[in-house]
Design a protein around this motif. Structure first.
Motif, mmCIF file in Angstrom:
data_model
loop_
_atom_site.group_PDB
_atom_site.id
_atom_site.type_symbol
_atom_site.label_atom_id
_atom_site.label_comp_id
_atom_site.label_asym_id
_atom_site.label_seq_id
_atom_site.Cartn_x
_atom_site.Cartn_y
_atom_site.Cartn_z
ATOM 1 N N LEU A 93 -1.931 -0.876 -5.668
ATOM 2 C CA LEU A 93 -3.151 -1.514 -5.135
ATOM 3 C C LEU A 93 -2.779 -2.748 -4.315
ATOM 4 C CD1 LEU A 93 -5.726 -1.580 -8.111
ATOM 5 C CD2 LEU A 93 -5.774 -0.080 -6.119
ATOM 6 N N ALA A 94 -1.846 -3.538 -4.855
ATOM 7 C CA ALA A 94 -1.435 -4.767 -4.172
ATOM 8 C C ALA A 94 -0.812 -4.454 -2.816
ATOM 9 C CB ALA A 94 -0.447 -5.538 -5.039
ATOM 10 N N GLN A 95 -0.158 -3.297 -2.737
ATOM 11 C CA GLN A 95 0.471 -2.916 -1.460
ATOM 12 C C GLN A 95 -0.504 -2.191 -0.534
ATOM 13 O OE1 GLN A 95 3.669 -0.699 -3.147
ATOM 14 N NE2 GLN A 95 4.946 -2.514 -3.511
ATOM 15 N N GLY A 96 -1.727 -2.029 -0.989
ATOM 16 C CA GLY A 96 -2.747 -1.344 -0.174
ATOM 17 C C GLY A 96 -2.454 0.142 -0.048
ATOM 18 N N ASN A 97 -1.763 0.682 -1.045
ATOM 19 C CA ASN A 97 -1.402 2.099 -1.010
ATOM 20 C C ASN A 97 -2.574 2.942 -1.526
ATOM 21 O OD1 ASN A 97 -0.289 4.622 -1.256
ATOM 22 N ND2 ASN A 97 1.578 3.933 -2.293
ATOM 23 N N LYS A 102 -8.771 -4.427 -3.446
ATOM 24 C CA LYS A 102 -8.497 -5.852 -3.664
ATOM 25 C C LYS A 102 -9.301 -6.383 -4.858
ATOM 26 C CE LYS A 102 -7.556 -9.543 -0.411
ATOM 27 N NZ LYS A 102 -7.802 -9.982 0.952
ATOM 28 N N MET A 103 -10.561 -5.939 -4.911
ATOM 29 C CA MET A 103 -11.440 -6.417 -5.979
ATOM 30 C C MET A 103 -10.942 -5.933 -7.346
ATOM 31 S SD MET A 103 -15.482 -5.830 -6.419
ATOM 32 C CE MET A 103 -16.386 -6.500 -7.777
ATOM 33 N N GLU A 104 -10.545 -4.649 -7.407
ATOM 34 C CA GLU A 104 -10.054 -4.093 -8.676
ATOM 35 C C GLU A 104 -8.819 -4.864 -9.131
ATOM 36 O OE1 GLU A 104 -9.451 0.149 -8.660
ATOM 37 O OE2 GLU A 104 -8.531 0.117 -10.654
ATOM 38 N N LEU A 105 -7.928 -5.113 -8.188
ATOM 39 C CA LEU A 105 -6.693 -5.830 -8.532
ATOM 40 C C LEU A 105 -7.010 -7.240 -9.019
ATOM 41 C CD1 LEU A 105 -3.584 -5.622 -8.472
ATOM 42 C CD2 LEU A 105 -3.662 -6.655 -6.221
ATOM 43 N N ASN A 106 -7.862 -7.949 -8.276
ATOM 44 C CA ASN A 106 -8.221 -9.324 -8.662
ATOM 45 C C ASN A 106 -8.861 -9.360 -10.042
ATOM 46 O OD1 ASN A 106 -7.284 -10.350 -6.309
ATOM 47 N ND2 ASN A 106 -9.275 -10.452 -5.288
ATOM 48 N N THR A 107 -9.718 -8.372 -10.302
ATOM 49 C CA THR A 107 -10.409 -8.334 -11.598
ATOM 50 C C THR A 107 -9.396 -8.172 -12.736
ATOM 51 O OG1 THR A 107 -12.288 -7.307 -10.506
ATOM 52 C CG2 THR A 107 -12.241 -7.157 -12.890
ATOM 53 N N TYR A 108 -8.503 -7.203 -12.589
ATOM 54 C CA TYR A 108 -7.572 -6.922 -13.687
ATOM 55 C C TYR A 108 -6.493 -8.001 -13.832
ATOM 56 C CZ TYR A 108 -9.616 -2.507 -14.976
ATOM 57 O OH TYR A 108 -10.489 -1.556 -15.458
ATOM 58 N N GLN A 109 -6.265 -8.749 -12.752
ATOM 59 C CA GLN A 109 -5.271 -9.820 -12.860
ATOM 60 C C GLN A 109 -5.746 -10.931 -13.801
ATOM 61 O OE1 GLN A 109 -4.440 -10.718 -8.760
ATOM 62 N NE2 GLN A 109 -2.515 -9.593 -8.800
#
Lengths: 343, 297
Positions: free
Chosen positions: A220-224, A251-258
């Motif tokens: 997700l972070a790599q936009g893959n 981006k939203m999913e990644l930010n949420t789980y971080q």
């Protein structure tokens, strides 16, 4: 001379008719949260959006109105005028209103943000919302889903703003709220969905369930956005191929789980299913389901989609009418209320 | 009146926000004197009371002047007091005075209300101008960021840029046009009645808009730059500001139209003449006056 008189008369009649039609359109949209003057949305879609926006109003005091109209002229000026005429924000006790005007004929969309809210939903942020979240759905011909997906990000921003006390008190707001803030963009309705770029394959061979989830977050972070990553189950790959994936969602999913910590990894169905779950109070981080295929742990979004739902606050809960007892057994140390919310 | 008081008044009534108040203060640097001369303040209750007192005194004096007797004459009581079937001189002058007062009072009330109405319309013009100013200021503030972002990208990707010199040149033109307009806009709030100044300012702002549009069109040739999130944010802000400018310009011209109409129409024209209210200039450019620059990407 006669020609001139006729021309003037014709123009006057045309202008008068336009004014009458405009007035009728405004009257038809008064009081409605979703107003489609074109028949572009189905009744079910209008109902669904209206319910969601009613919940948004109740929970966040944001009066989000959606208007679909054709050939509105300058969409920027029209949206500002409509904002005033329709009294957007009047249903909100803190005068928070947002107008989304969609013009399928001009293939344009504009989100009108009032004074006060423009510090939270900046023009740049609204452009991002439209281009990175809304337009991909619109391109796939899924306008209602695009509006809903955008609303999710509006909610996400509202939650942060409320926490940081960024909202301006209603008594400090100016008299005229419609100031032309917000953004407009080419809607690209049904122009064909272009999936975001894929990337190299991500294999989960020899990985634990939690490591697979970590590898997914890295993708997700790599936009893959590739639907064919080896860390996905077969059903997930099929499902993802039909999904609209947007850069903003990733981006939203990644930010949420971080911001969430893994609480426990449990298994069910004789070790064929695994669940990576987060703290019970971290309601925005739904558990990940994994399934063993070919001896490897694979993310099983297909089953997650069947059992997990999100409310207007982006909090997850189980659909108790569907969730299987074997899945619930992996969460035996948690209680669930009748709506499927864990505690 | 002091312009600071006027700004405070506009702030207090919620017609402008602190950002716009700051823009107004900036704009007033160098233009304060004319503002104090040109703009009015509404008549307070005290003001209206003062006018009423003056009017009453005037009535008494007029009443006295209408008396047929000189103050030095010995009063003929028989003439002054009421007689059966008639009025004495004392009551005659009192009645005349009261009649004049009764006629004058509605006129005073009407004058005060009309005057206050014009003041409030003039305040709407000022508030609308503050909105226009703050949006132009916002655009000017964005230009250096935009130029910086594009120049940084151009330096980073220097080897692949075929048109880098043109891009740099346009960036400089844009920045210079922005600076010139900023200077021209100083003290603009004091010149809202100066048609040629307003036209010049509008033309200058339009040129900045056109330079911006040309610059963005050149940038369009570089898809990597266009697709970066940082550039998207800037692009959104610039496009958003252009729309805010269009909305604010329209609102300003509407408020000017409302004000100018009010001071020209009867009976408002009577009050505007006495109150020294002047026609305000519309904010329109020479060419395509009604069409603002559209920046769309």
């Amino acid at each position: 001379m006669k020609r001139k008189i006729l021309l003037t008369l014709g123009l006057s009649v045309a202008l008068f008719s336009t004014a009458v039609v405009n007035a009728q359109n405004i009257v038809a949209c008064q009081g409605k949260m979703v107003c489609d003057q074109t028949g572009f949305l189905s009744n079910d879609q209008i109902r669904g959006l209206t319910e969601y926006h009613a919940a948004l109003l109740e929970r966040y005091d944001i009066d989000l109105k959606v208007v679909v109209a054709t050939n509105v002229g300058d969409i920027g000026l029209k949206a500002a005028a409509m904002f005033k005429e329709l009294g957007v924000g009047e249903k909100s006790s803190t005068r928070k209103g947002v107008l989304l005007l969609i013009d399928p004929a001009q293939d344009k969309v504009r989100m009108e943000i009032p004074a006060g809210l423009d510090a939270v939903y900046t023009d740049g942020f609204v452009t991002y919302l439209q281009q990175r979240q809304m337009v991909p759905f619109f391109s796939a011909g899924r306008v209602a889903d695009g509006v809903l997906a955008t609303t999710e990000l509006i909610v996400g921003r509202a939650q942060k703003a409320a926490k940081n006390e960024e909202f301006i008190a209603p008594e400090n707001l100016p008299t005229i709220l419609a100031i032309g803030a917000g953004a407009q963009t080419k809607a690209s309705i049904s122009k064909g969905y272009l999936a975001p770029a894929g990337g190299p394959d991500v294999s989960g061979a020899g990985m634990s369930p939690q490591q697979v989830v970590d590898a997914y977050h890295q993708a997700l972070a790599q936009g893959n956005a590739s639907p064919d990553l080896s860390i996905y189950s077969r059903a997930t790959k099929d499902l993802k191929r039909s999904w609209v994936v947007t850069p903003a969602q990733m981006k939203m999913e990644l930010n949420t789980y971080q911001s969430c910590q893994v609480d426990k990894v449990s298994t069910a169905q004789n070790g064929q299913m695994a669940f990576v779950r987060y703290g019970v109070r971290q309601r925005q981080c739904a558990p990940y389901f994994l399934v063993k295929e070919d001896g490897e742990w694979k993310l099983d979004f297909s089953t997650m989609m069947q059992y997990i739902r999100f409310n207007v606050e982006n909090k997850w809960h189980f659909d108790m009418s569907r969730v299987s007892p074997s899945v619930l057994s992996a969460f035996a140390d948690w209680q669930f209320d009748k709506n499927g919310y864990p505690y | 009146m002091k312009f600071e008081n006027k700004i405070e008044e506009l702030l207090g009534t919620g017609k402008i926000n602190p950002e716009q108040a700051a823009a107004l203060r900036r704009s007033l640097q160098g233009g304060g004197a004319s503002v104090e001369m040109n703009y009015h303040r509404g008549l307070s209750f005290g003001g209206m009371f003062g006018i009423a007192v003056i009017a009453i005194f005037a009535v008494i004096i007029i009443g006295g002047a209408m008396s047929p007797q000189s103050p030095q004459d010995v009063q003929n009581v028989a003439q002054t007091l009421n007689q059966p079937g008639g009025l004495g001189e004392m009551n005659k002058s009192m009645t005349t005075g009261l009649s004049i007062l009764l006629l004058a009072l509605p006129a005073i009330i009407w004058f005060s209300a009309s005057y206050n109405g014009l003041v409030s319309k003039e305040e709407n013009v000022l508030a609308a101008w503050a909105q226009v100013e703050s949006n132009y200021q916002r655009r000017l503030d964005l230009i250096p960021n935009l130029v910086k972002t594009v120049k940084a990208y151009a330096e980073h990707e220097g080897s692949t840029f075929a048109n880098i010199a043109k891009l740099r040149e346009q960036a400089d033109v844009l920045q210079n046009a922005g600076e010139k307009t900023r200077e021209l806009a100083q003290g603009s709030v004091g010149k809202l009645e100066d048609e040629s100044y307003m036209k010049n300012l509008s033309n200058a702002q339009q040129r900045v808009g056109e330079n911006l549009k040309n610059f963005m069109m050149t940038v369009e040739a570089y898809p990597n730059l266009r697709s970066s999130d940082q550039f998207l944010e800037l692009q959104g802000q610039i496009e958003g500001t252009e729309n805010r400018i269009n909305v604010a310009r329209m609102a300003f011209n509407e408020s000017v139209n409302d004000f100018n109409g009010a001071i020209r129409r009867m009976p408002g024209s009577l009050v505007s003449g006495l109150g020294n209210f002047h026609r305000k200039a519309y904010f329109k450019s020479d060419e395509g006056a009604d069409k603002a620059v559209k920046v769309e990407f």
